[in-house]
Design an enzyme around this catalytic site. Structure first.
Site, PDB file in Angstrom:
ATOM      1  N   SER A 185     -46.032  39.999 -14.151  1.00  0.00           N
ATOM      2  CA  SER A 185     -45.169  39.810 -15.309  1.00  0.00           C
ATOM      3  C   SER A 185     -44.733  41.185 -15.840  1.00  0.00           C
ATOM      4  CB  SER A 185     -45.883  38.971 -16.364  1.00  0.00           C
ATOM      5  OG  SER A 185     -44.988  38.514 -17.338  1.00  0.00           O
ATOM      6  N   GLU A 236     -40.809  29.267 -11.239  1.00  0.00           N
ATOM      7  CA  GLU A 236     -40.210  30.275 -12.108  1.00  0.00           C
ATOM      8  C   GLU A 236     -38.710  30.398 -11.873  1.00  0.00           C
ATOM      9  OE1 GLU A 236     -42.986  33.813 -13.014  1.00  0.00           O
ATOM     10  OE2 GLU A 236     -43.383  33.349 -10.911  1.00  0.00           O
ATOM     11  N   HIS A 282     -45.571  30.528 -13.574  1.00  0.00           N
ATOM     12  CA  HIS A 282     -45.738  31.935 -13.937  1.00  0.00           C
ATOM     13  C   HIS A 282     -47.200  32.355 -13.966  1.00  0.00           C
ATOM     14  CE1 HIS A 282     -44.355  35.737 -15.511  1.00  0.00           C
ATOM     15  NE2 HIS A 282     -45.152  35.639 -16.561  1.00  0.00           N
TER      16      HIS A 282
END
Length: 289
Positions: free
Chosen positions: A166, A228, A265
């Site tokens: 991330s 995602e 995610h």
């Protein structure tokens, strides 16, 4: 320097009680020499003796959330490296003094300076925490943390990996662009490129110049979860596009892109870690390339 150390390598228990810890690990508090920052440093050292070249090292961001996952994956899979492609390695996790899996401090450490008007909108509409400290965070890793680890353990300086997910994936790519030979391998999971997408386009020429000044191969893996792909940030598209651009650079770079089926995610982290370990450590396996 490290001023406090907690050794959790052994656990004493009485019948029916006792705290569970991960064997062979320890936690320390470390301050940066610049920026007055404080970090929780988690280290896992293999039980096996180091090879002549030293242990490979994986530097792991967001250690509060994924250190245990990676340590256990290495511990189990390195028992049969000829089968798994994973050899014993030192895991150095960089985390924060929090009981939760994440700290808001990561927004500062993992991101580049950018005007507030260019930031993506936060899901709940609230202001983003302080951001833009990536340069100082990289200095901490290079000037404080790496020398400390090198003094404490016999490591292979030619087999060092940076793993981030991330915003941590964004930071891993920032390091690649600004100091490409700081690590041999880069793992950028679900990188938040939408935070600083323009910067990567603007810096590409300088990045190519830095690559030409160095020597040796670099390996980069970008991984995302299939689910995602529907995110409004364009997470998967951005990562795939960057992987394509990096792949055509004639510089000896090994670039891989992987979209993990049916993963989101956060759920992408365990399969990403498994793939990352083989990607980063297979060259250390006897007979590996």
């Amino acid at each position: 320097m490290i001023h406090k150390k907690m050794d959790t390598s052994a656990t004493s228990t009485t019948a029916g009680s006792g705290e569970v810890t991960i064997k062979g690990t320890e936690r320390s508090i470390m301050h940066s020499s610049t920026g007055n920052r404080e970090f929780n440093i988690f280290v896992s050292k293999p039980q096996e003796e180091p090879p002549p070249s030293g242990y490979p090292v994986i530097y792991l961001l967001d250690a509060n959330s994924v250190f245990g996952t990676m340590v256990e994956a290495v511990r189990l899979q390195s028992r049969r490296p000829e089968k798994s492609g994973v050899v014993p390695a030192i895991i150095v996790g960089i985390g924060y003094r929090t009981n939760g899996p994440f700290s808001s401090e990561r927004y500062y450490d993992f991101t580049l300076p950018v005007a507030a008007t260019e930031l993506p909108e936060r899901p709940d509409g609230s202001p983003w925490p302080a951001h833009g400290g990536a340069e100082n965070f990289l200095k901490f890793i290079e000037e404080d943390l790496k020398p400390e680890i090198g003094n404490r353990y016999k490591i292979d300086h030619d087999s060092q990996t940076l793993f981030g997910h991330s915003l941590g994936g964004l930071f891993a790519l920032y390091v690649l662009y600004t100091n490409p030979y700081a690590f041999k391998n880069y793992i950028a999971g679900s990188p938040s490129l939408h935070w600083n997408k323009n910067w990567f386009h603007e810096e590409e020429g300088t990045f190519l110049s830095r690559l030409k000044q160095g020597d040796g191969d670099i390996s980069i893996m970008l991984g995302v979860g299939e689910q995602e792909g529907t995110h409004k940030s364009g997470m998967n598209e951005n990562a795939r596009e960057l992987a394509t651009r990096l792949s055509i650079i004639e510089s000896g770079m090994n670039v891989q892109f992987k979209e993990f089926e049916e993963e989101g995610h956060l759920s992408v982290l365990p399969p990403l870690i498994n793939r990352a370990l083989r990607f980063a450590l297979h060259r250390n396996v006897p007979g590996g390339e």
